[in-house]
Write an enzyme that holds these catalytic residues in place. Sequence first.
Site, PDB file in Angstrom:
ATOM      1  N   LYS A 112       0.844  -1.199   0.000  1.00  0.00           N
ATOM      2  CA  LYS A 112       0.000   0.000   0.000  1.00  0.00           C
ATOM      3  C   LYS A 112       0.883   1.255   0.000  1.00  0.00           C
ATOM      4  O   LYS A 112       0.610   2.222  -0.704  1.00  0.00           O
ATOM      5  CB  LYS A 112      -0.960  -0.022   1.188  1.00  0.00           C
ATOM      6  CG  LYS A 112      -2.045  -1.101   1.026  1.00  0.00           C
ATOM      7  CD  LYS A 112      -2.898  -1.345   2.263  1.00  0.00           C
ATOM      8  CE  LYS A 112      -3.851  -2.531   2.005  1.00  0.00           C
ATOM      9  NZ  LYS A 112      -4.719  -2.866   3.145  1.00  0.00           N
TER      10      LYS A 112
ATOM     11  N   GLN B 177      -5.007  -1.830   9.473  1.00  0.00           N
ATOM     12  CA  GLN B 177      -4.971  -3.137   8.818  1.00  0.00           C
ATOM     13  C   GLN B 177      -5.609  -4.188   9.726  1.00  0.00           C
ATOM     14  O   GLN B 177      -5.315  -4.263  10.912  1.00  0.00           O
ATOM     15  CB  GLN B 177      -3.513  -3.510   8.488  1.00  0.00           C
ATOM     16  CG  GLN B 177      -3.361  -4.770   7.686  1.00  0.00           C
ATOM     17  CD  GLN B 177      -3.893  -4.673   6.246  1.00  0.00           C
ATOM     18  OE1 GLN B 177      -3.979  -3.587   5.677  1.00  0.00           O
ATOM     19  NE2 GLN B 177      -4.267  -5.788   5.667  1.00  0.00           N
TER      20      GLN B 177
ATOM     21  N   ASP C 152     -11.110   2.921   4.401  1.00  0.00           N
ATOM     22  CA  ASP C 152     -11.540   1.528   4.300  1.00  0.00           C
ATOM     23  C   ASP C 152     -13.066   1.421   4.241  1.00  0.00           C
ATOM     24  O   ASP C 152     -13.604   0.353   3.940  1.00  0.00           O
ATOM     25  CB  ASP C 152     -11.073   0.746   5.534  1.00  0.00           C
ATOM     26  CG  ASP C 152      -9.797  -0.035   5.279  1.00  0.00           C
ATOM     27  OD1 ASP C 152      -9.606  -0.481   4.144  1.00  0.00           O
ATOM     28  OD2 ASP C 152      -9.020  -0.199   6.235  1.00  0.00           O
TER      29      ASP C 152
HETATM   30  N1  GUN Z   1      -7.444  -6.988   5.811  1.00  0.00           N
HETATM   31  C1  GUN Z   1      -7.835  -7.678   4.719  1.00  0.00           C
HETATM   32  N2  GUN Z   1      -8.356  -6.844   3.803  1.00  0.00           N
HETATM   33  C2  GUN Z   1      -8.287  -5.608   4.322  1.00  0.00           C
HETATM   34  C3  GUN Z   1      -8.667  -4.333   3.835  1.00  0.00           C
HETATM   35  O1  GUN Z   1      -9.203  -4.152   2.738  1.00  0.00           O
HETATM   36  N3  GUN Z   1      -8.432  -3.292   4.672  1.00  0.00           N
HETATM   37  C4  GUN Z   1      -7.867  -3.462   5.893  1.00  0.00           C
HETATM   38  N4  GUN Z   1      -7.701  -2.391   6.650  1.00  0.00           N
HETATM   39  N5  GUN Z   1      -7.508  -4.622   6.368  1.00  0.00           N
HETATM   40  C5  GUN Z   1      -7.713  -5.698   5.581  1.00  0.00           C
END
Ligand code: GUN
Length: 285
Positions: A50, A94, A117
Amino acid sequence: MTAVRMDGKALAEKLRAGIADEMKAFGESVCLATVLVGDDPASHIYVSRKHDACSEAGIESRDHRFGESTSEGEVLELLEELNADDVVDGILVQLPLPAHMDESKVTLAVDPTKDVDGFHPLNAGRLYQGDPLLVPATPLGVMALLAEYEIDLKGMEAVVIGRSEIVGKPVAMMLLAEHATVTICHSRTVDLEQHTRRADILVAAVGRPGLVTRDMVKPGAVVIDVAVNRTEQGLVGDVEKDVAEVAGFLTPVPGSIGPMTIAMLLRNTLTAAQHRREGVAVSGT
Ligand code: GUN
């Protein structure tokens, strides 16, 4: 006949290049802050990707990583600081968090205007009511890929396997908004195949290798495999490879929905920055 391979990697690259151009036109710095707690190696890889994607698109990023034993209070304190920091446009915590933390409480602590998110109840509620603002990146990526392949969802039978807040529920809402007839299946669904065999669009988002076999798929269906499972054979989705012999369209794993998620995170970060500059109210308070 084999299914058309839905190339999310190529679309994601195109979208990221577009976002980099938009960033130049935006002319102001935009910043994403990520928060990662614990030692999960996959989460560390995802978060690093990311940051790489941000840097390539001209988006600044801040990387906050905590050890497994960090208290929930410390994370909540950091979120308060990031919420108040005018330089920070987007915040991403995350998931999964370590078991001693309450994910709902942490999600609730992110300012909904910075919630790239789309996990905050306010953003989830807006999606539910058909007035979305910030929407989870993975379902957004699924929908963008369906649009790229000009799949008209109106009136289609869509079956989603999985009812998570990250993928299953939001993707079901988004398919519904596009006028599909949506069924959500899950671990307690009786006779899963009876549902999946009706599906014109099948979205698998469970995390169980081999869950979807070719006999469960309607000939010509669009099959979207959202899962990434680590196995001895490497990374695999929930859908067996030979489904390609019956489906009309299929996403490969890895290399389709994963890259789309990252592209959509960048999109959400830029959207959050634009909203903040324009003073768009998220909560109406
Ligand atoms: N863990 C798995 N997929 C995601 C996501 O799209 N965002 C976040 N923050 N954590 C994740």
